[in-house]
Design a protein around this motif. Structure first.
Motif, short mmCIF file in Angstrom:
data_model
loop_
_atom_site.label_atom_id
_atom_site.label_comp_id
_atom_site.label_asym_id
_atom_site.label_seq_id
_atom_site.Cartn_x
_atom_site.Cartn_y
_atom_site.Cartn_z
N ILE A 171 24.88 -12.59 6.33
CA ILE A 171 23.37 -13.04 6.39
C ILE A 171 22.73 -12.49 5.14
N LEU A 172 23.67 -12.09 4.24
CA LEU A 172 23.08 -11.90 2.64
C LEU A 172 22.17 -10.55 2.69
N CYS A 173 22.31 -9.77 3.63
CA CYS A 173 21.09 -8.79 3.56
C CYS A 173 21.45 -7.58 2.59
N ALA A 174 22.51 -7.57 1.76
CA ALA A 174 22.74 -6.71 0.83
C ALA A 174 23.14 -5.14 1.23
N CYS A 175 23.09 -4.79 2.35
CA CYS A 175 23.73 -3.58 2.93
C CYS A 175 24.86 -3.15 2.20
N CYS A 176 26.05 -4.17 2.35
CA CYS A 176 27.20 -3.85 1.77
C CYS A 176 27.19 -3.60 0.19
N SER A 177 26.45 -4.46 -0.48
CA SER A 177 26.60 -4.32 -2.11
C SER A 177 25.86 -3.10 -2.50
N THR A 178 24.76 -2.70 -1.72
CA THR A 178 24.12 -1.47 -2.23
C THR A 178 24.43 -0.26 -1.79
N SER A 179 25.74 -0.24 -0.99
CA SER A 179 26.26 0.73 -0.30
C SER A 179 27.72 1.07 -1.27
N CYS A 180 27.78 0.37 -2.15
CA CYS A 180 29.00 0.51 -3.05
C CYS A 180 28.90 1.01 -4.42
N PRO A 181 29.42 2.28 -4.77
CA PRO A 181 29.35 2.87 -6.00
C PRO A 181 29.65 2.04 -7.43
N SER A 182 30.59 1.21 -7.08
CA SER A 182 31.04 0.25 -8.17
C SER A 182 29.78 -0.63 -8.55
N TYR A 183 28.99 -1.15 -7.36
CA TYR A 183 27.87 -2.07 -7.68
C TYR A 183 26.82 -1.30 -8.25
N TRP A 184 26.33 0.15 -7.69
CA TRP A 184 25.52 0.71 -8.43
C TRP A 184 25.52 0.76 -9.86
N TRP A 185 26.66 1.03 -10.38
CA TRP A 185 26.97 1.37 -11.85
C TRP A 185 26.97 -0.03 -12.63
N ASN A 186 27.59 -0.90 -12.00
CA ASN A 186 28.00 -2.26 -12.65
C ASN A 186 27.43 -3.38 -12.21
N SER A 187 26.23 -3.45 -11.60
CA SER A 187 25.67 -4.57 -10.94
C SER A 187 25.27 -5.64 -11.87
#
Length: 258
Positions: A171-187
């Motif tokens: 559902i593209l809520c972004a819960c998964c992406s914003t829980s990912c340390p790799s995404y935090w630093w390289n989004s």
């Protein structure tokens, strides 16, 4: 990386306390408050809720706060059924949907923050502009070169359709992406679990005729390979999906085609 609009002294300050009338069980809800336009530091306001006067879900509590205690609170919500993803937020350190999270599931004070490592528009509203732009970049539609059949739709077998299970439900809520340390630093360059899961959804769709082009676009040190299989994405997905598996399948396809 996305730039956060925080004042120079961005320490979160203690906020205001609001009390609810009633004689039932009182639950404290600590809510992150921040308005970039005001130029003030973030703060955490505390709301004392009578659980007997409130619905069972966290979204019910937040709407009661907004409707009856503090109308200045800003949050997103829509379907109340765990379908739209609008009310994604961080609660007691876990990314969840407020509409499907029961108050009873949390012990003690409930601490509510916006999704982590995203610019904040106001209070619990994260700026999703970059996230949606990444989603658009993977061309989330069926891409074909052959003309469609004149008398019917493009058909799939039952087995081909089953390959989409566990993917289309995102559902593209972004819960998964914003829980990912790799995404935090390289989004700025890493697409993140949600978008990569969606990319795989179109790669395995038997009706799509652009698999090679899609894999070419993803074969990048940052877009795909910044995933280090930390598994936060799978743990936090409110729909029970497995983005880490989808990312691994994309990597396997890239290896196999060599």
């Amino acid at each position: 990386m996305p730039q956060f609009r925080l004042p120079k002294d961005s320490q979160v300050k203690p906020g205001r306390r609001f009390s609810s009338a009633g004689g039932g069980k009182i639950r404290e809800v600590h809510v992150y408050r921040y308005d970039p336009e005001a130029g003030e530091n973030p703060r955490v306001d505390i709301y004392e809720l009578d659980e007997s006067q409130c619905g069972p879900m966290l979204l019910d509590a937040l709407l009661k706060i907004k409707n009856e205690m503090d109308s200045t609170l800003a949050l997103r919500r829509s379907c109340r059924e765990g379908v739209c993803g609008s009310c994604a937020m961080n609660v007691n350190g876990q990314n969840v949907l407020a509409c499907t999270s029961a108050i009873a599931d949390f012990d003690g004070p409930i601490r509510v923050y916006p999704l982590p490592h995203m610019p904040v528009i106001k209070d619990l509203i994260a700026d999703m502009t970059h996230f949606y732009a990444q989603y658009a970049s993977i061309k989330p539609w069926i891409a074909t070169q052959t003309p469609p059949p004149a008398d019917r739709e493009r058909l799939q077998s039952k087995e081909e359709r089953e390959l989409l299970d566990g993917l289309y439900e995102c559902i593209l809520c972004a819960c998964c992406s914003t829980s990912c340390p790799s995404y935090w630093w390289n989004s700025d360059r890493y697409l993140g679990p949600a978008v990569l899961l969606q990319a795989y959804r179109w790669i395995v769709d038997s009706r799509d005729e652009s698999v090679a082009e899609r894999l070419d676009e993803l074969e990048d040190p940052f877009k795909l390979y910044r995933c280090h299989t930390i598994m936060n994405c799978t743990q936090t997905c409110p729909k029970g999906l497995n983005p880490a598996k989808a990312i691994a399948e994309i990597k396997k396809l890239l290896v196999e085609r060599q």
